[in-house]
Design a protein around this motif. Structure first.
Motif, short mmCIF file in Angstrom:
data_model
loop_
_atom_site.label_atom_id
_atom_site.label_comp_id
_atom_site.label_asym_id
_atom_site.label_seq_id
_atom_site.Cartn_x
_atom_site.Cartn_y
_atom_site.Cartn_z
N ARG A 22 -4.17 -25.49 12.92
CA ARG A 22 -5.37 -26.24 13.28
C ARG A 22 -5.17 -27.67 12.81
N THR A 23 -6.03 -28.55 13.26
CA THR A 23 -5.92 -29.91 12.76
C THR A 23 -7.19 -30.28 12.01
N LEU A 36 -3.99 -21.75 9.15
CA LEU A 36 -4.90 -20.72 8.67
C LEU A 36 -4.10 -19.63 7.98
N ALA A 37 -4.71 -19.03 6.97
CA ALA A 37 -4.04 -17.93 6.29
C ALA A 37 -3.98 -16.73 7.21
N SER A 38 -2.90 -15.99 7.14
CA SER A 38 -2.82 -14.78 7.97
C SER A 38 -3.74 -13.71 7.40
N GLY A 124 -1.01 -17.68 -2.26
CA GLY A 124 -0.76 -19.03 -1.76
C GLY A 124 -1.74 -19.47 -0.69
N ILE A 125 -3.01 -19.06 -0.82
CA ILE A 125 -4.01 -19.52 0.14
C ILE A 125 -5.21 -20.06 -0.63
N VAL A 208 -7.28 -21.17 4.38
CA VAL A 208 -6.07 -21.83 4.88
C VAL A 208 -4.93 -21.63 3.90
N GLU A 209 -3.72 -21.86 4.40
CA GLU A 209 -2.58 -21.80 3.50
C GLU A 209 -2.56 -23.03 2.62
#
Lengths: 318, 358
Positions: A22-23, A36-38, A124-125, A208-209
Motif C-alpha cells: 500500500r502507499t 501489510l502484515a500477512s 516484526g509487525i 503493517v510490517e
C-alpha cells in the motif's frame, strides 16, 4: 537476467508482496510504500501474545497460592485461624490482576512508541492508522475492546458448553451458534482486501510490517567501480562503450547490484558470462568481480546521467 | 568482501569510518555520502525512541528530530529522481517510514491521555452520543416495563429470568419480612472488598460485551439492555407485591444510579457504532465505522471507571447503610454528580493536532 525457474518463483513472491503493498502519503507529500502484515504473521503474533499472557497469569496464580500456603502454614494448618483479611486481599489482587493484564497488556504496549505487543514485535509487525492518518489512543482502545467478542467470549462460551456437554446436559444448537460466531470473526480478515479484523474496522487501523533496513555499503568507492579503479588481479581498467551500455536498463542494473552485494562467486560467474555474450565480448575467467563492478559503475553512471535529463530506461526491453 | 554481515551482528557501537566522498565515482553516491551522517543520526535517535520513551533522549536530539526527519524525506525525494542504488532507496524508505511513525505517532502516552480524558474528553464524548443515549434510555425503560408485565402475567417468567437457587429468598410468594431481610445489610464489613472486586470485573465485562456487540448493527447491544432491565422489572414486581418498592429503589439506587448509567452508556456506545455502519451517511462504511468506534471507545473507558465506582458503592455503602433515606441521598448524589459532569462540565477542547512537528 536469465529466465529460469528460480526467476519465475521470485516474481510470484513479489506479486504476493505487491498485493499486500500500500502507499502512505506523508504530510510532506512524499509517497511511501508500506507492506501489510500477512495474516499468518498476525495469527502467529496473537498466539505468542496469548501464550505470554497465559504463562504470566499462571505464574501469578502460583505465587498467590504459595503465599496462601504460607498463610496456612503460619496458622499451624488450622484453616479457622487464618486471617480472613489477608485471604480476601489475595482474592482482590487476583481478580484485578487478571482484568488489568488482559486489557492492559495490549493497550499499553500498542500505545507505546513501537505500536506493537511483544508478540507482534517478535514477528516484526506493528499497528498503524489506516490510510495516512495518525494513530490515536482512542483507536488503540477501540481495537482492543473488540478483541473480547472476537476471541475471548466465544472461546470461553465454547469451553463452558463443552464442559456442560461432558456432564450430559442438553446444549442443542447453541454450540454450533457459538462456533459460527467464532468462525465469523476469525475468518473476517479473509473477506477483505486489507486483512482487517473487526477491531481494525471499528478503530480505523491496520497492521503493517515494521520497516527495517540497514544502510548498505557504497559500491562506487572501491574496487573496479571507483573513479580510477582497475582490476586488482590483472590491473586492467575495463572501459565500456555507449552501445555496450545501452543493452540494459534499470531493472537489470538493480539485479546486478543485488548480486554484487550478495557476492556469490558462481552467480557472479554466470552473470559475467551472460553479459559478455550479450555485448559480444570474449568471456575470460578469474576476474569476474572486477569486470562486473566496472560494468555496474559505468552502466549506472550512464543511466543516472540520462535520468537527469528525464530519460529513463526501465529494463532491457524498453 | 563479506565484512558487513559480521559487523551487523556484533558491531552495534562501532561505526565504520565513512569512505572518502571524493573517491566515489558516481554523483548519486557522492550525494549519499554527504548526507548519510544525518541519516544515521536520525536512525540512532529513532532506535532510542522506540526502545523506551522520550526521557532517555537528549534535548538537542529531540529538537533536531523534525529537521532530521525532513532531511531524510527530502533526501528520499531527490534520490528517487537521481539515484538507481536500490539498497540506498530501500534504506531511505524504511528510515522515513520509521521516522514518520515516531513524528506522527500517538502524541500522548497512556497517562497523559488519561488526564485529558478525565478533564473534558470524557464528557465531550458522552455528549456526542446524545441520540444513542436517548435510544438506549428508551430501550431500558421499555425493558423494565416488559419484565414487569411478563412476570405479572405469568409467574413462570420470574424463574426463567432469575435462575436463582432455592435458598434465595427473592422468589414469588416470599413474605414481606424475608424480602426486607434481603435488603438489609450483611454482618459487618468482612468480605466486602472481595465482593467489590468480583462485581467490578463482572460488570465491566458485561459492559464491554454490550459495546462490542454493537458491531452487529447495534441490535445485540439493545437486546442485552432489554434482558438486563427485564430482570430489574421482575424484581420491582416482586417487591411491589409486598409494598416494598420504595425500599428496593433505595437499595438499588446506591450503586444502581452509577451502574445503570454505565450500562446505558455502553449500550449507547455499541449502538453508535452499529448505527454508523448501518447508516454511514456520506462517508464510506469503513470510515464511518472507524470514526464512530473511536468516539465510542472513549465513552467505554469512562464506563470502566464508572463500574469501579459502582462496585465500591455496591460493596460498601449499600451493605453498610441501612436507612432508606440515606440510601436515596447517596444514590441521588451520584446521579446528580454524573449528570453535572456530563452535561454541565464543558472545558474548552485542547488545540487540535496537526502542527506539532514545528
Amino acid at each position: 537476467m536469465s529466465r529460469t525457474a528460480p526467476a519465475r518463483t521470485r516474481t510470484a513472491e513479489t506479486r504476493a508482496a505487491d498485493r499486500r503493498g500500500r502507499t502512505l502519503v506523508t504530510p510532506e507529500g512524499l509517497v511511501l510504500p508500506i507492506t501489510l502484515a500477512s495474516r499468518g504473521a498476525r495469527a502467529g503474533a496473537l498466539i505468542l501474545d496469548i501464550m505470554i499472557i497465559t504463562f504470566g497469569l499462571v505464574a501469578f496464580q502460583l505465587v498467590l497460592l504459595w503465599i496462601a500456603g504460607g498463610l496456612l502454614a503460619g496458622t499451624r494448618f488450622d484453616p479457622d485461624a487464618m486471617s480472613g483479611g489477608a485471604l480476601e486481599f489475595l482474592g482482590i489482587l487476583a481478580a484485578l490482576f487478571v482484568f488489568a493484564v488482559w486489557y492492559g497488556y495490549f493497550l499499553v504496549q500498542e500505545l507505546g512508541p513501537r505500536g506493537a505487543t511483544l508478540g507482534k514485535r517478535i514477528v516484526g509487525i506493528r499497528i498503524a492508522a489506516r490510510g495516512s492518518a495518525r494513530l490515536t489512543p482512542e483507536a488503540v482502545i477501540a481495537r482492543n475492546l473488540l478483541r473480547d467478542i472476537e476471541i475471548f467470549y466465544p472461546l470461553v462460551a465454547l469451553l463452558v458448553l463443552a464442559v456442560l456437554a461432558e456432564t450430559g446436559q442438553e446444549i442443542g444448537a447453541l454450540g454450533w451458534v457459538m462456533t459460527g460466531w467464532f468462525a465469523l470473526f476469525l475468518l473476517l480478515p479473509f473477506f477483505n482486501r486489507d486483512g482487517l479484523r473487526a477491531g481494525d474496522i471499528v478503530a480505523g487501523t491496520w497492521v503493517v510490517e515494521r520497516p527495517r533496513a540497514r544502510l548498505a555499503a557504497v559500491l562506487s568507492t572501491k574496487g573496479a567501480a571507483a573513479a580510477a579503479g582497475s582490476s586488482a588481479v590483472t590491473g586492467v581498467r575495463y572501459e565500456f562503450g555507449d552501445t555496450e551500455l545501452s543493452v540494459y536498463g534499470e531493472k537489470e542494473l538493480q539485479t546486478l547490484e543485488k548480486m554484487l552485494r550478495d557476492s556469490q562467486p558462481e552467480a557472479l560467474a554466470a552473470v559475467h558470462a551472460a553479459i559478455c555474450r550479450k555485448i559480444g565480448w570474449e568471456p575470460g575467467a578469474g576476474d569476474e568481480r572486477a569486470f562486473l563492478e566496472a560494468f555496474y559503475a559505468q552502466l549506472r553512471a550512464k543511466l543516472e546521467g540520462d535520468m537527469r535529463f528525464g530519460k529513463r530506461k526501465a529494463d532491457k526491453f524498453s | 568482501m563479506k565484512g558487513p554481515v559480521i559487523s551487523s551482528w556484533f558491531g552495534r557501537g562501532q561505526v565504520e569510518a565513512p569512505p572518502d566522498i571524493a573517491s566515489a565515482a558516481l554523483r548519486s553516491d557522492r550525494f549519499r555520502l554527504e548526507r548519510e551522517g544525518e541519516w544515521k543520526r536520525l536512525e540512532a535517535i529513532l532506535a532510542r525512541m522506540e526502545k523506551g520513551g522520550l526521557r532517555r533522549i537528549a534535548d538537542e536530539d529531540l529538537i533536531a528530530l523534525p529537521a532530521l526527519y525532513r532531511t531524510a524525506a527530502s533526501s528520499l525525494a531527490v534520490a528517487r529522481e537521481t539515484s538507481l542504488d536500490a539498497a540506498t532507496l530501500a534504506y531511505l524508505e524504511a528510515l522515513v517510514q520509521r521516522a514518520w511513525f515516531q513524528v506522527y505517532g500517538p502524541r500522548l502516552g497512556f497517562v497523559r491521555w488519561l488526564r485529558g480524558f478525565i478533564f473534558g474528553g470524557w464528557s465531550r464524548a458522552v455528549r456526542e452520543l446524545w441520540l444513542d443515549i436517548c435510544i438506549a434510555l428508551f430501550v431500558m425503560v421499555a425493558g423494565t416495563v416488559v419484565g414487569w408485565m411478563l412476570v405479572a402475567q405469568d409467574e413462570a417468567w420470574y424463574y426463567r429470568l432469575f435462575p436463582g437457587g432455592p435458598d434465595d429468598p427473592r422468589q414469588p410468594g416470599a413474605s414481606r419480612e424475608q424480602l426486607l431481610q434481603s435488603l438489609a445489610h450483611d454482618e459487618g464489613a468482612a468480605g466486602l472488598a472481595g465482593f467489590a472486586a468480583q462485581l467490578f470485573s463482572n460488570n465491566s465485562a458485561v459492559c464491554i460485551l454490550a459495546f462490542a456487540l454493537g458491531f452487529a448493527f447495534g441490535i445485540p447491544s439493545l437486546l442485552l439492555l432489554v434482558h438486563n432491565l427485564a430482570l430489574l422489572g421482575a424484581l420491582l414486581w416482586l417487591y411491589n407485591g409486598q409494598g416494598l418498592v420504595v425500599e428496593l429503589a433505595a437499595w438499588l439506587s446506591v450503586h444502581g444510579t452509577t451502574e445503570l448509567f454505565g450500562i446505558m452508556l455502553s449500550g449507547a456506545a455499541g449502538l453508535h457504532i452499529g448505527r454508523a455502519m448501518a447508516f454511514p451517511g456520506t462517508l464510506p462504511v469503513l470510515e464511518a465505522a472507524a470514526a464512530a468506534g473511536r468516539r465510542a471507545a472513549v465513552v467505554m473507558v469512562g464506563v470502566v471507571i464508572m463500574m469501579i465506582v459502582a462496585a465500591l458503592l455496591e460493596a460498601f455503602p449499600r451493605q453498610l447503610v441501612e436507612d432508606t433515606g440515606s440510601r436515596f441521598v447517596i444514590g441521588g448524589t451520584m446521579l446528580t454528580f454524573w449528570l453535572a459532569y456530563f452535561v454541565l462540565y464543558r472545558p474548552a477542547p485542547p488545540a487540535e493536532a496537526g502542527q506539532e512537528v514545528a
